[in-house]
Every structure is written in C-alpha cells, then in structure tokens.
Motif scaffolding. Structure first.
Motif, PDB file in Angstrom:
ATOM      1  N   LEU B  10       0.839  -0.992   0.048  1.00 48.87           N
ATOM      2  CA  LEU B  10       0.095   0.005  -0.024  1.00 48.87           C
ATOM      3  C   LEU B  10       0.845   1.173  -0.174  1.00 48.87           C
ATOM      4  O   LEU B  10       1.707   1.320   0.712  1.00 48.87           O
ATOM      5  N   LYS B  11       0.603   2.300  -0.814  1.00 43.76           N
ATOM      6  CA  LYS B  11       1.244   3.480  -0.831  1.00 43.76           C
ATOM      7  C   LYS B  11       0.241   4.525  -0.981  1.00 43.76           C
ATOM      8  O   LYS B  11      -0.816   4.437  -1.385  1.00 43.76           O
ATOM      9  N   LYS B  12       0.621   5.513  -0.087  1.00 43.48           N
ATOM     10  CA  LYS B  12       0.037   6.770  -0.175  1.00 43.48           C
ATOM     11  C   LYS B  12       0.738   7.971  -0.187  1.00 43.48           C
ATOM     12  O   LYS B  12       1.597   8.303   0.796  1.00 43.48           O
ATOM     13  N   HIS B  13       0.869   8.753  -1.251  1.00 41.35           N
ATOM     14  CA  HIS B  13       1.518   9.873  -1.456  1.00 41.35           C
ATOM     15  C   HIS B  13       0.781  11.156  -1.500  1.00 41.35           C
ATOM     16  O   HIS B  13      -0.120  11.215  -1.881  1.00 41.35           O
ATOM     17  N   PHE B  14       1.389  12.018  -0.849  1.00 43.21           N
ATOM     18  CA  PHE B  14       0.885  13.511  -1.224  1.00 43.21           C
ATOM     19  C   PHE B  14       1.662  14.317  -2.083  1.00 43.21           C
ATOM     20  O   PHE B  14       2.729  14.399  -1.864  1.00 43.21           O
ATOM     21  N   ASN B  15       0.858  15.318  -2.890  1.00 41.92           N
ATOM     22  CA  ASN B  15       1.527  16.340  -3.583  1.00 41.92           C
ATOM     23  C   ASN B  15       1.813  17.461  -2.617  1.00 41.92           C
ATOM     24  O   ASN B  15       0.700  18.052  -2.329  1.00 41.92           O
ATOM     25  N   THR B  16       2.970  17.838  -2.596  1.00 39.13           N
ATOM     26  CA  THR B  16       3.105  19.131  -1.625  1.00 39.13           C
ATOM     27  C   THR B  16       3.878  20.014  -2.194  1.00 39.13           C
ATOM     28  O   THR B  16       4.694  19.803  -3.327  1.00 39.13           O
ATOM     29  N   PRO B  17       3.975  21.435  -2.085  1.00 39.83           N
ATOM     30  CA  PRO B  17       4.500  22.168  -2.722  1.00 39.83           C
ATOM     31  C   PRO B  17       6.102  21.947  -2.853  1.00 39.83           C
ATOM     32  O   PRO B  17       6.882  22.284  -3.707  1.00 39.83           O
ATOM     33  N   LEU B  21       5.526  13.683  -1.193  1.00 40.12           N
ATOM     34  CA  LEU B  21       5.546  13.195   0.299  1.00 40.12           C
ATOM     35  C   LEU B  21       5.089  11.750   0.298  1.00 40.12           C
ATOM     36  O   LEU B  21       4.012  11.526   0.136  1.00 40.12           O
ATOM     37  N   HIS B  22       6.024  10.866   0.422  1.00 38.66           N
ATOM     38  CA  HIS B  22       5.660   9.336   0.741  1.00 38.66           C
ATOM     39  C   HIS B  22       5.292   9.178   2.020  1.00 38.66           C
ATOM     40  O   HIS B  22       5.889   8.843   3.053  1.00 38.66           O
ATOM     41  N   ALA B  23       3.956   9.502   2.572  1.00 38.62           N
ATOM     42  CA  ALA B  23       3.537   9.185   3.790  1.00 38.62           C
ATOM     43  C   ALA B  23       3.619   7.566   4.016  1.00 38.62           C
ATOM     44  O   ALA B  23       3.892   7.101   5.231  1.00 38.62           O
ATOM     45  N   VAL B  24       3.164   6.765   3.195  1.00 39.25           N
ATOM     46  CA  VAL B  24       3.185   5.566   3.443  1.00 39.25           C
ATOM     47  C   VAL B  24       3.663   4.799   1.895  1.00 39.25           C
ATOM     48  O   VAL B  24       3.193   5.186   0.941  1.00 39.25           O
ATOM     49  N   ASP B  25       4.649   4.075   2.271  1.00 36.60           N
ATOM     50  CA  ASP B  25       5.457   3.537   0.889  1.00 36.60           C
ATOM     51  C   ASP B  25       5.467   2.131   0.961  1.00 36.60           C
ATOM     52  O   ASP B  25       6.573   1.656   1.434  1.00 36.60           O
ATOM     53  N   GLY B  26       4.687   1.446   0.595  1.00 39.58           N
ATOM     54  CA  GLY B  26       5.001  -0.054   0.167  1.00 39.58           C
ATOM     55  C   GLY B  26       4.587  -0.885   1.374  1.00 39.58           C
ATOM     56  O   GLY B  26       5.604  -1.460   2.039  1.00 39.58           O
ATOM     57  N   SER B 271      13.097  13.693   6.167  1.00 37.96           N
ATOM     58  CA  SER B 271      12.251  14.059   5.353  1.00 37.96           C
ATOM     59  C   SER B 271      11.611  13.224   4.587  1.00 37.96           C
ATOM     60  O   SER B 271      12.245  12.684   3.664  1.00 37.96           O
ATOM     61  N   PRO B 272      10.328  12.866   4.374  1.00 41.17           N
ATOM     62  CA  PRO B 272       9.500  11.683   3.733  1.00 41.17           C
ATOM     63  C   PRO B 272       9.523  12.647   2.163  1.00 41.17           C
ATOM     64  O   PRO B 272       8.751  11.755   1.694  1.00 41.17           O
ATOM     65  N   ILE B 273       9.886  13.750   2.000  1.00 41.89           N
ATOM     66  CA  ILE B 273       9.502  14.227   0.650  1.00 41.89           C
ATOM     67  C   ILE B 273      10.629  13.818  -0.177  1.00 41.89           C
ATOM     68  O   ILE B 273      11.967  14.165   0.168  1.00 41.89           O
ATOM     69  N   ASN B 274      10.359  13.614  -1.340  1.00 36.21           N
ATOM     70  CA  ASN B 274      11.431  12.873  -2.195  1.00 36.21           C
ATOM     71  C   ASN B 274      12.615  12.181  -1.645  1.00 36.21           C
ATOM     72  O   ASN B 274      13.714  12.376  -1.649  1.00 36.21           O
TER      73      ASN B 274
END
Lengths: 288, 313
Positions: B10-17, B21-26, B271-274
């Motif tokens: 399960l993956k949940k990514h958010f688009n942030t400025p 953001l990889h909040a949940v990654d596999g 950071s969970p971003i990129n």
C-alpha cells in the motif's frame, strides 16, 4: 428522584454563551437599549406624540419644551416623532442590509472554503470588492439602482458583503480540518449532512459577532448615503436624511441635527458593545 | 480461511509544494479476525495515514486492500457507504473528534440515523442507551454536551459511536494518548472487553510501546512510511532485531534501580519528501554501513513469523 435526574442542568454551547453574556453588565445594558429601541420602532404610531409629517407652520423652530421634547423643525414637525418614525427605517435598513450581506457573503465564503476549485475565483473577486471603499461602492450601487429604501439596503448590504465572505471562509476552513468532521465522514455521513450538521453550526459564531457589529456600521452607511441625498429622500423620516435637512439650519437651530445624531450614536454604540460582549461570550477559551 | 484484512504494498503519496511526500510507502500486512495488530512508530512516520487510507478516508495511491477476501482498493460511493458499516475508526483526540454542538445521545445516535436502522424513535433511543451502557456511560449523560465531560468519558463516546454500526474491523488511532495514565488503563480494558464480546478486530496505532504490548497480538514497527519489523508481540519484545526497534524498546522507562544503557538515536527523522534510495533509517542507524545508503532493504523472514527490513538482520 428520577424526574430530578432528567432535569439535570445540561447546557449547549449557545446556552453557555448566553450565561456568560448575562454576566457582562455593559453588554446586557446595550442589549436592553437595543430591545427598547426595536420596541419603540415597532410601536411608533402609539409611542410618537405627533404624526411624523404633521406640519404646524405657526410653531416652527421650537426649542425643546414639554409639548415638543426634542423641539420642532423648519416646517413645525415634531422632531421626537420624526426620530421615532425614523428609527423604523434606520433599524430596518441596518438589519436587512446586514442580513443580505450575511446571506450572500456567508454563502460565498462557505462555498469557497468547501470547494478549493472556485476558492481563488470567489476570493479574488471579493478582493476586488474590498479594494473599492465601501461607501464609494454603495454610492455607485445606489446611483445605478436609484433612490429608495430597498435599493439602499441592497447597496449597503453588497458593499459590506466581502468581509462576511472572508470571515465565513476562514471559519469554515478551521472547522473543516477538525477531527469530528473526519469522524462524521467515517460513520458514512453525506457531504450535505456534514456541512449542515457539523460544519455550519460550529462556524457560525464569528459571523454572528461580525453581524452584530455590522448592523451599527450599516446604519451609519445608510445614514451617510441619505445625508448625501443618495438614499432615502426627505419627506420620509430617516436619521440620515433628518440630519441632512437639519444641516441647512445647523448654525441657527441645533435640535434638528443633534437629536437624530444622538439616536444614531446610541444605536451604533449599543451594537458595538453588544458585539464585543458577544465575542467574549462566544470565545470558548474564556471559560468562566 | 482468508484473513479479515489484507494489505499489499500500500502506498499513499501526497503532492506538496516541496515535492512528493511518501507518507506510506509500500506497506504489507494481514490481520486475522478477532486479533489486534499494533502499529508503532514515532510521530510523522505515516501510521495514522496508513489507518485512514485503509478506511478510505484518504484514497490510496497504489497497492491492494482486501477485506474479507474482497478487493476494496477502489470502491464506488455506494459500496463505500456499505463498507463503512464494517470498518470504523476511533480517533485520537477526544476533544476535537466529537462535535461540540451535539449532545451525547445525538452523537452516538448519528450513525444509526445515517443508516436508518430504526424507524421507531423509542427503538432508536433504546439502542443509543444500550450502546452507552456498553461503553460504561451512565444514562443521565444522554442529554449532556461533550464540553461538560472529561476526556475519558468523551473517548467512551467516540468508542460508542464507532461501535454503533456493529463493525467487524476498527482502526484505533492513538485512542489513549490524549488521556491521563489512570484513565488510559480503563479505556484499554474496555476496548479489550469489547473485543472479546463482539469479536472485534483492531488495528491499534500508537507511539506508546507499553500500550501496544498490553493489547496487541502482532506488531508492526513503522519508520518513515515503511515497515521495518513485523512479528508477534511477544517475539518483538523478547527479541527485537531491527536497530530502530531496539532503540525504541530501550527507550521504555524501566522500574528498576540499575538502568540498562539506552540506545540514543542521533539526528532527526529524515524528510519523507522525495526520499532517496537506500535504507530510510541509515542516517540515524548506529550500525550503518556502505550498502545501507545504496540499497533499500526488503522485508525478509529472519525467523518463522518474524520479518525484518535490514541488510544485517
């Protein structure tokens, strides 16, 4: 005993706010003044000693005396009666104008908070509105629509609408992010239900405070417009237009300007105090 | 028998400025009926997002969610509405998770109204009162407003609301972390009792290890959106393998005179971003070596039923 248990004190947030407001003496005085003024306005034909347009050319420019507590004007009309009848129109204009502003502004604000897609469009439009001084805006609208009570209400209402939109938007955005809104979604509530039952009741308090403060401002703007001859025209008694007529005689005969002016001041002052009191009472952080 | 809930990659990514953001990654795991899966991790590691994504309060970016063997990754509005009856959530903050302008009875009765369970008003009220007594709320609370109650009672309201539709699976998002310690135990015991009575399956999200030990059958340890260790509760506390889990466990206060030496982690959670490739824990890991910064470790079985994502496990 069982009866007693059921009647145990249980207060909604509104009831709590009312309890706090009651402790605020200034606000309660202001509320009493407002209620009294509204009552007088409603009962004007019975309260006013004379008809508002009964000329008496033998008794013009009478200074305050027992027969005419506020004196008479240039046509011998009783100023007290004119101020009392004037309160009907002024209060009505103030409240309905704010009603329009709350309804239109509140709806637009709520919509733009709910739908990020239109948010920018609506709010930039509001910014344009706000960039124009509200009095100028109101003048432009009356100029376009023409004189008259109804148009005055629309003009004053629309010119103050953007601030209500801003407040409503900010308020809805705050409430929208709270967990109970998400919780409502998790128990299967539809969007409509979430908006009506969960968000709006919790977002409404700041708007109420602003509206109370706004009625005073609306009465002032309406009076200003009438004073400038763009709102309600002379034969009808309205506080602003009373002032406007009185202006011609302000050096020789003060009662024509002082008394309508005092009436405006009283209402605006009372509403401001009441609004301040409401703001304190509705603030959940002040729990006493 | 198929597990009640199965989550695969399960993956949940958010688009942030600032980037993706990889909040949940596999994340993959299963939960058996009637059991409790504990999910632990520090704040910001994506554990709440994981719970919300499973419940479709957020839409998953990728992966598969199976509930009772049925794929529910993508569901239509109507199906979701039905699904909500089976999957519920208990929220973290009992002060913000219930509407302050509704009475206790209205809050608990709302799900019953939404699903139109009762036509009869008497019946509706009886059901609400029954739910209230199930969670230990006195009958005279029915017309009270939340602000008149303390945190423990409010959380009971939240539990009653979640149970109103008789769900099979409940995501508990830090249900006790906002409560006093004395009340935490009451609420935890209540939840355990309810689980026995109603055969509930819990996914219990928390950062508090003593709480998770008390209630879980299996535990997943999360770090920056990924699982680093997954095993039974006993095994995890007896034999933690991943360095992060070890550090986490050593942070539990011990009621002993001679304290064990604690493993102190340096630095901040990255950071969970990129995110860059490599082990996500590498920047803070005391045993980090070259390979850790190059390759992302897979979750592999080191002992039966014990899964660890570390190159050196």
């Amino acid at each position: 005993m069982a009866e007693k248990l059921k009647k145990e004190r249980s207060n909604s947030l509104w009831a709590e706010a009312w309890r706090r407001l009651r402790k605020n003496r200034m606000a309660m005085t202001a509320l009493a003044v407002m209620l009294l003024l509204i009552l007088v306005a409603l009962l004007a034909p019975w309260v006013a000693p004379y008809d508002y347009d009964a000329n008496d050319l033998n008794n013009t420019f009478v200074y305050p005396c027992l027969a005419h507590p506020f004196g008479t004007d240039n046509l011998g009309r009783d100023i007290l009666s004119r101020v009392i009848y004037g309160s009907r129109i002024s209060l009505q204009v103030g409240m309905i104008a704010v009603g329009i502003a709350v309804l239109v502004g509140g709806t637009l604000g709520a919509v733009s908070a709910f739908y990020p897609k239109v948010d920018n469009i609506i709010m930039r439009f509001m910014d344009i509105f706000m960039a124009i001084p509200s009095l100028l805006m109101a003048m432009a609208i009356t100029a376009a629509l023409g004189n008259g009570t109804r148009n005055l209400m629309i003009a004053v209402g629309l010119s103050s609408m953007p601030q209500y939109a801003r407040i409503m938007r900010a308020s809805v955005l705050t409430v929208k992010d709270q967990e109970f809104v998400e919780a409502a979604g998790s128990i299967g509530a539809s969007n409509g239900r979430i908006i009506i039952r969960h968000i709006l009741p919790n977002a409404f308090a700041p708007l109420l405070v602003q509206a109370t403060l706004g009625v005073g401002n609306a009465i002032m703007s309406a009076a200003t417009l009438s004073f400038l001859g763009m709102g309600i025209t002379p034969p009808t008694p309205e506080w602003g237009s009373l002032l406007s007529t009185g202006r011609n005689f302000v050096r020789e005969f003060w009662p024509m300007t002082i008394f309508p002016g005092l009436a405006i001041m009283l209402v605006v002052y009372a509403l401001n105090i009441l609004g301040d009191g409401l703001r304190d009472a509705l603030d959940p952080k002040l729990k006493n | 028998m198929a597990p009640l809930l199965e989550v695969k990659d399960l993956k949940k990514h958010f688009n942030t400025p600032r980037g993706l953001l990889h909040a949940v990654d596999g994340v993959s795991f299963t939960v058996e009926k009637g059991q409790t899966l504990g999910v632990v991790g520090e704040s910001g590691c994506g554990k709440s997002t994981l719970g919300r994504t499973i419940l479709h309060l957020l839409d998953p970016t990728a992966g598969v969610i199976r509930f009772e063997g049925r794929d529910i990754t993508v569901v239509k509005k109507k199906e979701l509405h039905d699904l909500r009856q089976d999957m519920q959530m208990i929220f973290q903050d009992p002060f913000s998770s219930i509407n302050p302008r509704m009475t206790v009875g209205q809050i608990i009765g709302e799900p019953l109204n939404i699903y139109k369970l009762h036509k009869d008003k008497q019946e509706h009220r009886a059901h609400v009162l029954e739910l209230m007594s199930t969670v230990g709320l006195a009958e005279n609370m029915e017309n009270k407003y939340p602000h008149e109650l303390d945190g423990g009672r409010r959380q009971r309201i939240g539990i009653a609301r979640a149970l109103a539709l008789n769900p099979k699976f409940v995501v508990c998002d830090e249900p006790v972390s906002a409560l006093d310690v004395s009340i935490q135990a009451q609420i935890l015991n209540l939840m355990k009792d309810l689980q026995k009575q109603r055969e509930l399956t819990y996914m219990f999200i928390t950062h508090d290890l003593s709480v998770v030990k008390h209630i879980s059958d299996h535990i997943c340890v999360m770090y920056l959106g990924t699982l680093v260790e997954k095993t039974s509760a006993q095994e995890l506390f007896r034999n933690p393998v991943h360095p992060y889990t070890q550090a986490l466990l050593s942070a539990i206060p011990q009621p002993k005179l001679v304290q064990k030496e604690r493993i102190l982690l340096k630095g901040e959670i990255s950071s969970p971003i990129n995110v860059k490739p490599g082990c996500r824990f590498a920047p803070r890991c005391p045993g980090c070596r070259g390979v850790c910064r190059q390759q992302t470790p897979e979750l592999k079985e080191t002992a039966p039923g014990h899964f660890v994502a570390c190159h050196f496990a």
